[in-house]
Scaffold this motif. Structure first.
Motif, PDB file in Angstrom:
ATOM      1  N   ALA A  63     -36.246 108.878  66.333  1.00 19.12           N
ATOM      2  CA  ALA A  63     -34.950 108.653  66.974  1.00 19.12           C
ATOM      3  C   ALA A  63     -35.103 107.852  68.261  1.00 19.12           C
ATOM      4  N   GLN A  64     -36.161 108.139  69.013  1.00 13.58           N
ATOM      5  CA  GLN A  64     -36.426 107.384  70.238  1.00 13.58           C
ATOM      6  C   GLN A  64     -36.771 105.928  69.918  1.00 13.58           C
ATOM      7  N   LEU A  65     -37.567 105.725  68.879  1.00 11.94           N
ATOM      8  CA  LEU A  65     -37.994 104.379  68.502  1.00 11.94           C
ATOM      9  C   LEU A  65     -36.806 103.516  68.085  1.00 11.94           C
ATOM     10  N   GLU A  66     -35.792 104.135  67.510  1.00 14.71           N
ATOM     11  CA  GLU A  66     -34.606 103.395  67.077  1.00 14.71           C
ATOM     12  C   GLU A  66     -33.896 102.717  68.243  1.00 14.71           C
ATOM     13  N   ARG A  67     -34.059 103.269  69.455  1.00 17.43           N
ATOM     14  CA  ARG A  67     -33.408 102.702  70.642  1.00 17.43           C
ATOM     15  C   ARG A  67     -34.405 102.092  71.624  1.00 17.43           C
ATOM     16  N   ALA A  68     -35.628 101.862  71.163  1.00 22.19           N
ATOM     17  CA  ALA A  68     -36.688 101.445  72.085  1.00 22.19           C
ATOM     18  C   ALA A  68     -36.369 100.153  72.812  1.00 22.19           C
ATOM     19  N   GLU A  69     -35.835  99.170  72.102  1.00 18.38           N
ATOM     20  CA  GLU A  69     -35.529  97.884  72.742  1.00 18.38           C
ATOM     21  C   GLU A  69     -34.509  98.057  73.858  1.00 18.38           C
ATOM     22  N   GLN A  70     -33.490  98.874  73.613  1.00 16.72           N
ATOM     23  CA  GLN A  70     -32.471  99.105  74.649  1.00 16.72           C
ATOM     24  C   GLN A  70     -33.063  99.843  75.849  1.00 16.72           C
ATOM     25  N   THR A  71     -33.945 100.806  75.552  1.00 17.61           N
ATOM     26  CA  THR A  71     -34.576 101.566  76.640  1.00 17.61           C
ATOM     27  C   THR A  71     -35.430 100.656  77.510  1.00 17.61           C
ATOM     28  N   ILE A  72     -36.234  99.807  76.880  1.00 22.43           N
ATOM     29  CA  ILE A  72     -37.090  98.887  77.637  1.00 22.43           C
ATOM     30  C   ILE A  72     -36.251  97.914  78.454  1.00 22.43           C
ATOM     31  N   ALA A  73     -35.193  97.391  77.855  1.00 22.69           N
ATOM     32  CA  ALA A  73     -34.311  96.469  78.582  1.00 22.69           C
ATOM     33  C   ALA A  73     -33.690  97.158  79.795  1.00 22.69           C
ATOM     34  N   ALA A  74     -33.296  98.419  79.621  1.00 22.51           N
ATOM     35  CA  ALA A  74     -32.697  99.160  80.736  1.00 22.51           C
ATOM     36  C   ALA A  74     -33.713  99.410  81.841  1.00 22.51           C
ATOM     37  N   LYS A  75     -34.962  99.698  81.478  1.00 21.07           N
ATOM     38  CA  LYS A  75     -35.994  99.933  82.487  1.00 21.07           C
ATOM     39  C   LYS A  75     -36.316  98.650  83.247  1.00 21.07           C
ATOM     40  N   ARG A  76     -36.357  97.536  82.547  1.00 11.30           N
ATOM     41  CA  ARG A  76     -36.605  96.267  83.213  1.00 11.30           C
ATOM     42  C   ARG A  76     -35.443  95.903  84.140  1.00 11.30           C
ATOM     43  N   ALA A  77     -34.228  96.195  83.700  1.00  8.90           N
ATOM     44  CA  ALA A  77     -33.055  95.934  84.546  1.00  8.90           C
ATOM     45  C   ALA A  77     -33.087  96.816  85.785  1.00  8.90           C
ATOM     46  N   LEU A  78     -33.518  98.067  85.611  1.00 10.27           N
ATOM     47  CA  LEU A  78     -33.630  98.970  86.757  1.00 10.27           C
ATOM     48  C   LEU A  78     -34.626  98.424  87.776  1.00 10.27           C
ATOM     49  N   ALA A  79     -35.777  97.936  87.295  1.00 14.75           N
ATOM     50  CA  ALA A  79     -36.779  97.377  88.207  1.00 14.75           C
ATOM     51  C   ALA A  79     -36.227  96.172  88.954  1.00 14.75           C
ATOM     52  N   ALA A  80     -35.458  95.328  88.259  1.00 15.31           N
ATOM     53  CA  ALA A  80     -34.853  94.161  88.910  1.00 15.31           C
ATOM     54  C   ALA A  80     -33.851  94.593  89.976  1.00 15.31           C
ATOM     55  N   ARG A  81     -33.089  95.626  89.688  1.00 17.96           N
ATOM     56  CA  ARG A  81     -32.131  96.141  90.679  1.00 17.96           C
ATOM     57  C   ARG A  81     -32.852  96.697  91.893  1.00 17.96           C
ATOM     58  N   TYR A  82     -33.941  97.418  91.661  1.00 15.78           N
ATOM     59  CA  TYR A  82     -34.745  97.921  92.781  1.00 15.78           C
ATOM     60  C   TYR A  82     -35.276  96.753  93.613  1.00 15.78           C
ATOM     61  N   ALA A  83     -35.796  95.724  92.939  1.00 10.30           N
ATOM     62  CA  ALA A  83     -36.381  94.592  93.666  1.00 10.30           C
ATOM     63  C   ALA A  83     -35.357  93.931  94.572  1.00 10.30           C
ATOM     64  N   THR A  84     -34.147  93.774  94.062  1.00 14.46           N
ATOM     65  CA  THR A  84     -33.080  93.163  94.866  1.00 14.46           C
ATOM     66  C   THR A  84     -32.705  94.061  96.028  1.00 14.46           C
ATOM     67  N   ALA A  85     -32.548  95.346  95.759  1.00 15.68           N
ATOM     68  CA  ALA A  85     -32.091  96.276  96.789  1.00 15.68           C
ATOM     69  C   ALA A  85     -33.140  96.523  97.867  1.00 15.68           C
ATOM     70  N   LEU A  86     -34.416  96.439  97.490  1.00 14.81           N
ATOM     71  CA  LEU A  86     -35.487  96.708  98.456  1.00 14.81           C
ATOM     72  C   LEU A  86     -35.906  95.465  99.242  1.00 14.81           C
ATOM     73  N   ALA A  87     -35.392  94.300  98.872  1.00 17.77           N
ATOM     74  CA  ALA A  87     -35.727  93.073  99.583  1.00 17.77           C
ATOM     75  C   ALA A  87     -35.386  93.215 101.065  1.00 17.77           C
ATOM     76  N   GLY A  88     -36.290  92.825 101.908  1.00 16.85           N
ATOM     77  CA  GLY A  88     -36.073  92.944 103.349  1.00 16.85           C
ATOM     78  C   GLY A  88     -36.683  94.189 103.953  1.00 16.85           C
ATOM     79  N   LEU A  89     -37.041  95.161 103.112  1.00 16.50           N
ATOM     80  CA  LEU A  89     -37.730  96.356 103.607  1.00 16.50           C
ATOM     81  C   LEU A  89     -39.241  96.140 103.514  1.00 16.50           C
ATOM     82  N   PRO A  90     -40.010  96.807 104.352  1.00 15.83           N
ATOM     83  CA  PRO A  90     -41.460  96.564 104.379  1.00 15.83           C
ATOM     84  C   PRO A  90     -42.210  97.300 103.269  1.00 15.83           C
ATOM     85  N   VAL A  91     -41.774  97.095 102.029  1.00 18.76           N
ATOM     86  CA  VAL A  91     -42.459  97.651 100.868  1.00 18.76           C
ATOM     87  C   VAL A  91     -42.656  96.530  99.851  1.00 18.76           C
TER      88      VAL A  91
END
Length: 368
Positions: free
Chosen positions: A241-269
């Motif tokens: 059941a998890q594998l059936e949605r794997a592509e969507q899960t991976i896309a969501a995780k990559r989108a989350l990382a991109a959102r973090y990168a944008t939001a954390l820009a300017g902070l010393p991390v």
């Protein structure tokens, strides 16, 4: 007012998990036989692009089984990054072989191929690349070292499900590879793992060993000392059941990382970046603080706000049972002392992500 807790990870079980598990219960196929075991193995092999996949009860035994299938044992050495989860190294030790630690690349946090080359000895039998936190190792360079010295390659893909290197899934480069499906992994079965290979003989050896060494053509006859490493039908049902949605899960995780990168820009991390020629699946969204002494105060500050974090893995060569031949691995140590894993589940919404980033910003507003 009750504080909202933001966990480090939370699995998404919103697909066919319940229906498939109920089928197991309704048919009484709850152990290691049933339609879901074979179907999960087949679909998983198709997803990552390997010929064979053998399911097991967790990711650690997957590594142990892979090493056993290759005949790794006492007197052998296996080169492994020190910056990894302990199971990579323990699995080597289970076989009686010696783990040989190498450093990491600063750019990707992955195993350093040149340090691997420096540590090859006449006793080296295998290299174990670990695709850490969803980023791929430099497989071209590692496979070149392996070919030069005629070494086996065992890929530890516990954190790299769906990760790509030059268009190919990790786990398809080595002689044999392993995956984990623990509750915090990109796809989960609660506990579980998979051993994959394009080598029919290695697949047959792994299957033989995982089922108590049962002979293929004689009932209740065991011709090797085997192990009970089998996955249950219930676990496989959840995994399918998890594998059936794997592509969507991976896309969501990559989108989350991109959102973090944008939001954390300017902070010393510094956020763990995607290397050229790879697709980083961001099993965890990880950051580095500027100085090691900031890491634990930051984590404490986030914890007080209800935000769960984890440190990067401690280098295994610093742990008591593996420190008897202590050496410095400076890059791995620097990354480990400065690294923080942030809440990384794909359903983390904008409001909660904003709370995490705001709390990090608040911490740094008080840091001189």
């Amino acid at each position: 007012m009750t504080q909202i807790r933001i966990p480090i990870y939370q699995p998404d079980l919103s697909g066919n998990e319940k229906a498939y598990v109920n089928e197991c219960l309704d048919t009484s196929w709850i152990s290691s036989r049933g339609r879901f075991v074979g179907e999960f193995e087949q679909k998983f092999a198709e997803f990552v692009g390997t010929e064979h996949a053998a399911s097991v009860c967790n990711g650690t035994v997957a590594l142990h089984l892979a090493l056993l299938a290759l005949g790794i044992g006492p007197g052998d050495e296996v080169i492994v990054p020190t910056l990894t989860y302990i199971s990579s190294v323990n699995a080597i030790t289970y076989t009686g072989a010696k783990p040989v630690f190498v450093d990491s690349l600063r750019s990707t946090w992955q195993m350093d191929p040149e340090d691997v080359r420096r540590n090859v000895t006449p006793n080296t039998r295998a290299i174990m690349p670990v695709h850490l936190y969803g980023q791929a190792c430099d497989m071209d360079a590692l496979m070149a070292v392996a070919a030069e010295h005629r070494l086996f390659v065992v890929e530890d893909c516990a954190e790299g499900f769906g990760t790509l290197y030059k268009g190919r899934h990790v786990g398809t480069f080595g002689d044999i590879s392993t995956f984990s499906f623990f509750g915090n992994k990109t796809i989960t079965t609660g506990e579980g793992g998979m051993v994959v290979s394009n080598d029919k003989t290695l697949n047959e050896r792994a299957r033989h060993l995982k089922g108590q060494g049962l002979a293929a053509h004689r009932e209740y006859w065991h011709d090797v000392v085997g192990y009970n490493y089998r996955m249950t039908n219930i676990q496989a049902a959840i995994g399918l059941a998890q594998l059936e949605r794997a592509e969507q899960t991976i896309a969501a995780k990559r989108a989350l990382a991109a959102r973090y990168a944008t939001a954390l820009a300017g902070l010393p991390v510094e956020i763990h970046a995607e290397a050229p020629g790879t697709v980083h699946t961001y099993w965890m969204v990880s950051i580095l603080v500027e100085r090691a002494e900031q890491r634990e105060p930051l984590r404490k500050h986030l914890a007080q706000a209800g935000i769960e974090t984890r440190p990067l893995f401690y280098p295994v060569h610093t742990m008591p049972m593996y420190a008897h031949n202590y050496r410095k691995h400076r890059v791995a140590e620097d990354l480990a002392w400065r690294g923080v894993n942030l809440p990384s589940w794909p359903g983390l919404g904008e409001e909660r992500l904003g709370q995490v980033v705001a709390s990090i910003a608040e911490f740094y507003s008080h840091v001189a």
